[in-house]
Structures are given as structure tokens and as C-alpha cells.
Design a protein around this motif. Structure first.
Motif, mmCIF file in Angstrom:
data_model
loop_
_atom_site.group_PDB
_atom_site.id
_atom_site.type_symbol
_atom_site.label_atom_id
_atom_site.label_comp_id
_atom_site.label_asym_id
_atom_site.label_seq_id
_atom_site.Cartn_x
_atom_site.Cartn_y
_atom_site.Cartn_z
ATOM 1 N N UNK A 7 37.746 36.815 38.834
ATOM 2 C CA UNK A 7 38.900 37.358 39.550
ATOM 3 C C UNK A 7 39.897 36.211 39.689
ATOM 4 N N UNK A 8 40.909 36.214 38.839
ATOM 5 C CA UNK A 8 41.835 35.093 38.699
ATOM 6 C C UNK A 8 42.507 34.650 39.982
ATOM 7 N N UNK A 9 43.120 35.575 40.712
ATOM 8 C CA UNK A 9 43.841 35.185 41.919
ATOM 9 C C UNK A 9 42.885 34.804 43.044
ATOM 10 N N UNK A 10 41.703 35.394 43.062
ATOM 11 C CA UNK A 10 40.705 35.020 44.051
ATOM 12 C C UNK A 10 40.299 33.560 43.837
ATOM 13 N N UNK A 11 40.114 33.172 42.593
ATOM 14 C CA UNK A 11 39.759 31.791 42.268
ATOM 15 C C UNK A 11 40.918 30.851 42.598
ATOM 16 N N UNK A 12 42.128 31.226 42.222
ATOM 17 C CA UNK A 12 43.302 30.384 42.511
ATOM 18 C C UNK A 12 43.426 30.129 44.009
ATOM 19 N N UNK A 13 43.152 31.141 44.813
ATOM 20 C CA UNK A 13 43.256 30.989 46.261
ATOM 21 C C UNK A 13 42.053 30.286 46.881
ATOM 22 N N UNK A 14 41.003 30.026 46.104
ATOM 23 C CA UNK A 14 39.800 29.362 46.614
ATOM 24 C C UNK A 14 39.671 27.904 46.170
ATOM 25 N N UNK A 15 40.133 27.601 44.966
ATOM 26 C CA UNK A 15 39.958 26.247 44.446
ATOM 27 C C UNK A 15 41.029 25.324 45.029
ATOM 28 N N UNK A 16 40.640 24.182 45.592
ATOM 29 C CA UNK A 16 41.608 23.277 46.228
ATOM 30 C C UNK A 16 42.733 22.815 45.292
ATOM 31 N N UNK A 17 42.399 22.441 44.085
ATOM 32 C CA UNK A 17 43.429 21.951 43.153
ATOM 33 C C UNK A 17 44.413 23.051 42.749
ATOM 34 N N UNK A 53 45.513 40.523 38.752
ATOM 35 C CA UNK A 53 46.122 41.762 39.239
ATOM 36 C C UNK A 53 47.559 41.864 38.755
ATOM 37 N N UNK A 54 47.906 43.013 38.212
ATOM 38 C CA UNK A 54 49.313 43.328 37.935
ATOM 39 C C UNK A 54 49.585 44.724 38.476
ATOM 40 N N UNK A 55 48.717 45.181 39.397
ATOM 41 C CA UNK A 55 48.796 46.556 39.903
ATOM 42 C C UNK A 55 50.066 46.848 40.682
ATOM 43 N N UNK A 56 50.750 45.807 41.169
ATOM 44 C CA UNK A 56 51.986 46.017 41.926
ATOM 45 C C UNK A 56 53.226 45.918 41.039
ATOM 46 N N UNK A 77 49.450 48.865 36.011
ATOM 47 C CA UNK A 77 49.995 49.286 37.311
ATOM 48 C C UNK A 77 48.974 50.176 38.023
ATOM 49 N N UNK A 78 48.743 49.886 39.288
ATOM 50 C CA UNK A 78 47.822 50.701 40.082
ATOM 51 C C UNK A 78 46.366 50.282 39.979
ATOM 52 N N UNK A 79 46.039 49.283 39.161
ATOM 53 C CA UNK A 79 44.647 48.844 39.018
ATOM 54 C C UNK A 79 44.524 47.391 39.466
ATOM 55 N N UNK A 80 43.602 47.126 40.375
ATOM 56 C CA UNK A 80 43.368 45.755 40.829
ATOM 57 C C UNK A 80 42.379 45.061 39.900
#
Length: 169
Positions: A7-17, A53-56, A77-80
Motif C-alpha cells: 500500500x504505497x501511501x500507507x508506506x510513505x506515511x510510515x517510513x521516516x525518510x 490510491x487514485x480513487x479521488x 476512480x472510486x477504488x482504494x
């Protein structure tokens, strides 16, 4: 072949760097993650899907790019990313070894029920850091093996003369 769904954005928001890079640009943090996981997938020989995610995004269609064993997926669109990962893991079933990387406990639970191994984003961070160190050691070792010393490239007589010059004899 082991397959990872990240989950790309989940990882981006978790990894410090990646969090630090994200403050300036999501695009830069995405590219850094892709580059890092490209190295990881090649070194380990795993197939890795990074799902963003590009669902938005209005009118967005699902996009997939392949780079070696790495697949970058932007959902429609519409899919997380969670929906995409759950659906894909469900379709693959228990046919191959699958690991889902996310810190979302509900997604972890659902994918586990469908036969996948789960790993939190921060656990995956430490796994990737460990592999990056191994890649660096392997690269340095290769470099040192290819390096030729002066002693290996010149004849004995010249080597002796240079040694005398060095010692001021």
C-alpha cells in the motif's frame, strides 16, 4: 516466486525518510519508494506491486507500469489501494506465496483470511533497510575485487625502483 502487495501511501506515511520527502512533494516520495523497491525486488527476486490510491481523481482509470519485477499500480476512480489489494489477493487465492504490506489492521486481517502473509509498513521498512545494506556490501565487494593495485600492473624491476624512490634510497 513470492509476491508483495504494498500500500504505497500507507508506506510513505510510515517510513521516516519518505515522510520527510512527502512534506515537499508526494511525487518525490513516490519516486523514492519506487526506486527503493525496484532494488529490493531485483535483489530478492520477488514480484512487488506498489499500489497507489487514485480513487479521488475524477475520471481516473486503473494504470499499471512494469519495471522488471516491480509493478506500479494507480487505482481507478472510486477504488482504494485497500480494495485493489483485497480483490487481487482474493483472485490469486492460495496459489502462490503472497505478502501484503500495510499498517491497516482491517486489510491485514482480510488478506490473511485469504491466504496472504501480512507485514506492517514499519516492519517492511526494517526489512528493506537490511537488504539495502546487503546490496551496498555486495557492491563494495564487487568494486574491491575489480580494483587492480599498482603492484599487480607493473614488473618487479620497476616496482623495486619506485620503492627506492619512496624510501629516499
Amino acid at each position: 516466486m513470492k509476491t508483495f502487495f504494498v500500500d504505497g501511501y500507507n508506506v510513505i506515511n510510515s517510513w521516516p525518510n519518505l515522510k520527510k520527502i512527502k512534506e515537499f512533494s508526494y511525487e518525490s516520495s513516490r519516486l523514492q519508494l519506487i526506486d527503493t523497491l525496484q532494488n529490493y525486488s531485483e535483489f530478492k527476486g520477488y514480484k512487488v506491486f506498489i499500489v497507489f490510491d487514485a480513487h479521488m481523481v475524477k475520471g481516473s482509470i486503473e494504470k499499471k507500469e512494469k519495471q522488471g519485477n516491480l509493478f506500479v499500480v494507480f487505482t481507478k476512480e472510486g477504488e482504494t489501494a485497500d480494495n485493489y489489494i483485497e480483490r487481487t489477493v482474493n483472485n490469486i487465492g492460495r496459489k502462490s506465496e503472497i505478502c501484503v504490506v500495510t499498517s491497516d489492521s482491517l486489510v491485514q486481517q482480510v488478506t490473511f483470511q485469504r491466504g496472504a502473509i501480512r507485514m506492517s509498513s514499519i516492519e517492511f521498512y526494517y526489512e528493506v533497510i537490511s537488504i539495502e545494506k546487503k546490496i551496498q556490501i555486495k557492491t563494495e565487494k564487487k568494486y574491491l575485487e575489480k580494483r587492480n593495485s599498482l603492484e599487480e600492473r607493473i614488473d618487479e624491476k620497476t616496482l623495486e625502483k619506485l620503492e627506492k624512490i619512496r624510501r629516499n634510497l
